[in-house]
Motif scaffolding. Structure first.
Motif, mmCIF file in Angstrom:
data_model
loop_
_atom_site.group_PDB
_atom_site.id
_atom_site.type_symbol
_atom_site.label_atom_id
_atom_site.label_comp_id
_atom_site.label_asym_id
_atom_site.label_seq_id
_atom_site.Cartn_x
_atom_site.Cartn_y
_atom_site.Cartn_z
ATOM 1 N N THR A 31 17.364 -82.491 -18.228
ATOM 2 C CA THR A 31 18.011 -83.470 -17.943
ATOM 3 C C THR A 31 18.912 -83.447 -16.852
ATOM 4 O OG1 THR A 31 19.982 -82.198 -18.886
ATOM 5 C CG2 THR A 31 18.709 -83.524 -20.370
ATOM 6 N N GLY A 32 18.801 -82.464 -16.014
ATOM 7 C CA GLY A 32 19.371 -82.531 -14.580
ATOM 8 C C GLY A 32 20.793 -82.233 -14.651
ATOM 9 N N VAL A 33 21.141 -81.614 -15.556
ATOM 10 C CA VAL A 33 22.634 -80.999 -15.658
ATOM 11 C C VAL A 33 22.718 -79.605 -15.559
ATOM 12 C CG1 VAL A 33 24.262 -80.746 -17.577
ATOM 13 C CG2 VAL A 33 22.988 -82.598 -17.515
ATOM 14 N N MET A 34 23.959 -79.101 -14.857
ATOM 15 C CA MET A 34 23.932 -77.686 -14.334
ATOM 16 C C MET A 34 25.253 -77.297 -15.440
ATOM 17 S SD MET A 34 24.934 -77.630 -10.618
ATOM 18 C CE MET A 34 26.322 -78.463 -9.887
ATOM 19 N N GLN A 35 25.307 -76.042 -15.751
ATOM 20 C CA GLN A 35 26.258 -75.505 -16.312
ATOM 21 C C GLN A 35 27.097 -74.513 -15.676
ATOM 22 O OE1 GLN A 35 25.153 -73.276 -20.196
ATOM 23 N NE2 GLN A 35 27.197 -73.981 -21.108
ATOM 24 N N HIS A 36 28.395 -74.325 -15.625
ATOM 25 C CA HIS A 36 29.194 -73.255 -14.890
ATOM 26 C C HIS A 36 29.076 -72.005 -15.776
ATOM 27 C CE1 HIS A 36 32.125 -71.900 -12.405
ATOM 28 N NE2 HIS A 36 32.996 -71.496 -13.445
ATOM 29 N N ILE A 37 28.588 -71.112 -14.994
ATOM 30 C CA ILE A 37 28.275 -69.397 -15.639
ATOM 31 C C ILE A 37 29.778 -69.042 -15.541
ATOM 32 C CG2 ILE A 37 27.106 -67.779 -15.675
ATOM 33 C CD1 ILE A 37 25.418 -70.348 -16.258
ATOM 34 N N GLU A 38 30.089 -68.568 -16.677
ATOM 35 C CA GLU A 38 31.402 -67.726 -16.839
ATOM 36 C C GLU A 38 31.490 -67.059 -17.997
ATOM 37 O OE1 GLU A 38 35.087 -69.978 -16.840
ATOM 38 O OE2 GLU A 38 34.204 -71.562 -17.700
#
Ligand SMILES: *Cc1c(COP(=O)(O)O)cnc(C)c1O
Length: 370
Positions: free
Chosen positions: A151-158
């Motif tokens: 989908t071309g979506v990035m997830q913030h890694i925390e």
């Protein structure tokens, strides 16, 4: 329509824009041809090949500013095999998955199918969006996806709780901002951002992940040897793999990582150029009345994969057919997403000037198809 001939002066120098496998830098291929007869067809248990594995491991440590107590695991099978390996060797009892596209849903299916685990906890979002990471009280793994390639979506890694943070970074690694202290297993195949080929997996492991792997491996859970992360880790520490790797893939990935470190001075520098490339592609789409970024929240728009919706009046399939006939390849939407869309890889190996040429070519084609 496909016989439209795009003028040469508009075309990119390199026509590979696929989201995976993706462009391998010609310079790296030339280096492989130069050193190949000293390397390929020689033992992976001997120094020449082990030196290349070590070079890849050290280069990744530098690229990601990896803390000294983290380890770089190398194993076979790609991210798909790693999901099964993680279900065996990293999930203790129950995983929580954030599902927002094809790849994140596949890992969730792998832990759901594992009879020794409890049914996973799922947090889902519409495709094109991403769920926020929230604490869990009932899972020992948080499964995140740095870049949802479909989908071309990035997830913030925390890190938000005590659970181990497992991150599928197959398309995000080496292109998106990342703090290694926020993850316990940051794993990726090599045929996307690492500009190598398929079949190998790297995982950057924290001490907590290593402790989990070793503890589960020592328990009475059955683990097939090929998917046993403790065995993989043992071999990685010796700069080897449990079974025979593709030596050319190791070499190409090591070339790419060295190139990234030398050219951009580490991940921050890479990410800066990724932002410039993404600004160009999303900015271009925003200025066309027949195109718009699929991901509505600009903060979630990927810096490595741009998904651009095309107005119904023009067929993205036809655009892609003309591009393909002109040597500009693989910008089809993810099949199962089923949208009239271009999906363009902007991985570190893809040059900004080629992305500019790509968008100029799409303009040229749409003018003639529309
Ligand atoms: C491509 C991809 C995978 C699958 O990788 P393989 O090497 O084919 O197993 C998994 N996750 C993401 C995010 C991907 O982009």
């Amino acid at each position: 329509m496909a016989d439209l001939t795009i003028p040469d002066e508009l075309k990119p120098a390199d026509g590979r824009f696929g989201s995976g496998p993706s462009k391998v830098r010609p310079e790296a291929l030339r280096r492989l041809a130069e050193v190949g007869d000293e390397l390929l067809g020689t033992s992976h248990r001997k120094p020449r090949v082990k030196d290349q594995v070590r070079r890849l491991q050290d280069g990744l440590g530098e690229l990601f500013s990896l803390p000294a107590d983290h380890e770089v695991l190398l194993t076979l099978g790609g991210a798909t095999a790693f999901w099964d390996a993680a279900a065996f060797g990293l999930v203790e009892r129950r995983a929580r998955h954030y599902v927002f596209g094809e790849f994140s849903s596949k890992f969730a299916k792998a832990t759901a199918a594992a009879p020794w685990l409890e049914s996973p906890e799922l947090i889902e979002a519409e495709f094109g969006e991403v769920p926020g990471v929230v604490p869990t009280t009932d899972a020992d793994v948080q499964a995140l996806t740095h870049n949802e390639t479909s989908t071309g979506v990035m997830q913030h890694i925390e890190r938000v709780d005590e659970a181990l943070v497992l991150v599928d970074a197959t398309s995000g690694a080496a292109g998106l901002p990342f703090d290694p202290n926020q993850a316990d297993a940051y794993y990726f195949s090599l045929q996307k951002g690492l500009a190598s080929e398929g079949g190998l997996t790297v995982a950057l492991l924290s001490p907590a992940a290593v402790e989990r792997i070793e503890r589960i491996a020592a328990s009475d859970r059955y683990i097939p040897t090929f998917l046993d992360l403790a065995t993989a880790l043992d071999n990685s520490r010796k700069h080897q793999t449990y079974n025979t790797p593709s030596v050319s893939s190791v070499f190409l990935a090591a070339e790419q990582v060295d190139w990234l470190n030398e050219t951009f001075g580490g991940l921050e520098g890479v990410v800066e150029t990724q932002r410039a490339k993404a600004d160009h592609v999303y900015g271009w789409a925003g200025q066309r009345d027949w195109a718009s970024p699929f991901v509505t929240d600009p903060a979630h728009r990927s810096l490595v994969i741009a998904t651009i919706d095309i107005d119904e009046a023009v067929s993205a399939d036809e655009i892609n057919a003309v591009l393909r006939a002109n040597g500009i390849l693989d910008t089809d939407a993810y099949r199962k997403l089923g949208r009239n869309q271009l999906r363009i890889a902007m991985f570190p190996a893809v040059d900004q000037s080629d992305l500019e040429a790509y968008t100029a070519c799409v303009d040229w084609v749409v003018e003639r198809l529309g």
